[in-house]
Write an enzyme that holds these catalytic residues in place. Structure first.
Site, PDB file in Angstrom:
ATOM      1  NE  ARG A 171      -3.465  -2.395   0.121  1.00 28.88           N
ATOM      2  CZ  ARG A 171      -3.374  -3.793  -0.489  1.00 28.88           C
ATOM      3  NH1 ARG A 171      -2.376  -3.538  -1.341  1.00 28.88           N
ATOM      4  NH2 ARG A 171      -4.231  -4.663  -0.670  1.00 28.88           N
ATOM      5  CB  SER A 221      -9.527  -2.467   3.728  1.00 29.17           C
ATOM      6  OG  SER A 221      -8.710  -3.012   4.578  1.00 29.17           O
ATOM      7  CD  GLU A 291      -5.427  -0.492   2.632  1.00 27.44           C
ATOM      8  OE1 GLU A 291      -6.261  -0.489   1.631  1.00 27.44           O
ATOM      9  OE2 GLU A 291      -5.076  -1.346   3.447  1.00 27.44           O
TER      10      GLU A 291
END
Length: 300
Positions: A171, A221, A291
Site C-alpha cells: 500500500r 478497508s 490504511e
C-alpha cells in the site's frame, strides 16, 4: 482572487465552496474552497501553476474512495479527475487516465482477452488512486502490472516515471512522499482467453459480495494488514463487530470495514478508528495502522 481565477482559468469547471460529502464514498466531508474538474493535462497544469503563483494550496482527491475528508473541509483547490477518464488498448498494453474507473478498466481488459488485471475487478476507485496506494486484492497488486506512469510534479510539469522508480511496497509508492500526482498509467498484461478471465472475475466479485458491506457508504478497508495477522480478525476477536460511534459502526459483515449507517460524520469515523486501535491493542497487543487517508480540517 475569484476575479483573477475567472480570467486566468476561464473554461475550466471550478465550483466554489462545494461540499465534498457529495463526492466521497463515505458521504462525509466539509466544503472545498475551490473544487476543480480538469478535462486534460493542460487544464490540470494551468490550475496547479495558478495556485502556485498565488500561494494557494492544492491537492488531488482522485475519486475519494479510500479517503475520509474531515468536517471542516479543505482549503484551496481540490482537484478531481472525473473528466480525465480515457482508456486505450494497444496490443497487450492498457493506458488509462488517472480518473478512469478501476473496475471498468478491468472490464476493458477482459473484453480484449487480456489477463493480469483480474485481481482488481472489485476494487472501487480510480486508476490514479490505485497506483498511488499500490492497490491490491487476492494476491495481485498494481506493482505487478504497472509499466510506467505520467505524473504531475508540484511545479505543474509533467514527466514519466517507471515501475522501478515508483518503489512500490505494501500500500505504498514513492509518490506518496514526493507530492507528485498520477495523471495516467500504462499496464502490461498478457494474452488470455475471454471465458476463463470472465469466470475468475465473477468468482472474485462473488467473494467480495459475500464478505464486504457493499450496501452502506464506506471508505473500504480501514486498516493495513499487520504482519502475521488480519486486521478484521483482530477487531472481531476484540468484540467490536457492530461497535458504533455516532452514525458510523464497525461492519457486522466484515470487521475490517467501517460503514456510515446513520448520517455519520468524519469526526465519528476518526473517533471510531481511535477507539478500535485502542481496544485491539488492549486485547491482542497489536497496534493497527490505518490504511485510509484522513485529510482536511476539523470543525472549530
Amino acid at each position: 482572487m475569484l476575479e483573477k481565477m475567472n480570467v486566468e482559468l476561464v473554461g475550466i469547471d471550478i465550483r466554489v465552496n462545494e461540499p465534498l460529502k457529495d463526492y466521497t464514498y463515505t458521504r462525509v466531508g466539509g466544503p472545498a474552497d475551490f473544487l476543480a474538474f480538469p478535462q486534460n493535462g493542460y487544464e490540470l497544469s494551468r490550475i496547479v501553476k495558478f495556485a502556485n503563483r498565488h500561494g494557494i494550496p492544492w491537492m488531488v482527491l482522485g475519486n475519494a474512495s479510500n479517503i475520509i475528508v474531515r468536517d471542516g473541509g479543505i482549503r484551496g483547490f481540490v482537484i478531481m479527475f472525473d473528466k480525465l477518464n480515457t482508456t486505450t488498448v494497444n496490443g497487450y498494453v492498457i493506458e488509462a487516465d488517472a480518473g478512469a474507473n478501476l473496475i471498468e478498466t478491468t472490464r476493458i481488459a477482459k473484453f480484449h482477452s487480456l489477463t493480469g488485471f483480474e485481481f482488481a475487478c472489485g476494487i472501487p476507485g480510480s486508476v490514479g488512486g490505485a497506483v498511488f496506494m499500490n492497490a491490491g486484492a487476492y494476491g495481485g497488486e498494481i506493482a505487478h502490472i504497472l509499466l510506467s506512469a505520467k505524473v504531475l510534479t508540484k511545479d505543474g510539469e509533467i514527466k514519466t516515471i517507471s515501475n522501478r522508480e515508483m518503489r512500490f511496497g505494501y500500500r505504498r509508492s514513492a509518490i506518496q512522499d514526493t507530492g507528485e500526482v498520477v495523471i495516467s498509467a500504462k499496464f502490461g498484461l498478457k494474452p488470455g482467453h475471454y471465458l476463463p478471465i470472465s469466470q475468475e472475475m465473477t468468482r472474485l466479485n462473488h467473494l467480495r459480495e459475500l464478505k464486504q458491506p457493499l450496501e452502506y457508504p464506506s471508505c473500504g478497508s480501514v486498516f493495513k494488514r499487520p504482519p502475521g495477522y488480519f486486521a478484521g480478525q483482530l477487531i472481531m476477536e476484540a468484540g467490536l463487530k457492530g461497535y458504533r460511534v455516532g452514525g458510523v459502526e464497525v461492519s457486522t459483515k466484515h470487521a475490517g470495514f467501517m460503514v456510515n449507517v446513520d448520517n455519520g460524520s468524519a469526526t465519528d469515523y476518526e473517533n471510531l478508528i481511535a477507539d478500535v486501535i485502542k481496544k485491539v491493542k488492549e486485547h491482542s497487543g497489536v497496534t493497527l495502522e490505518p490504511e485510509v487517508r484522513i485529510i482536511g480540517e476539523k470543525l472549530t
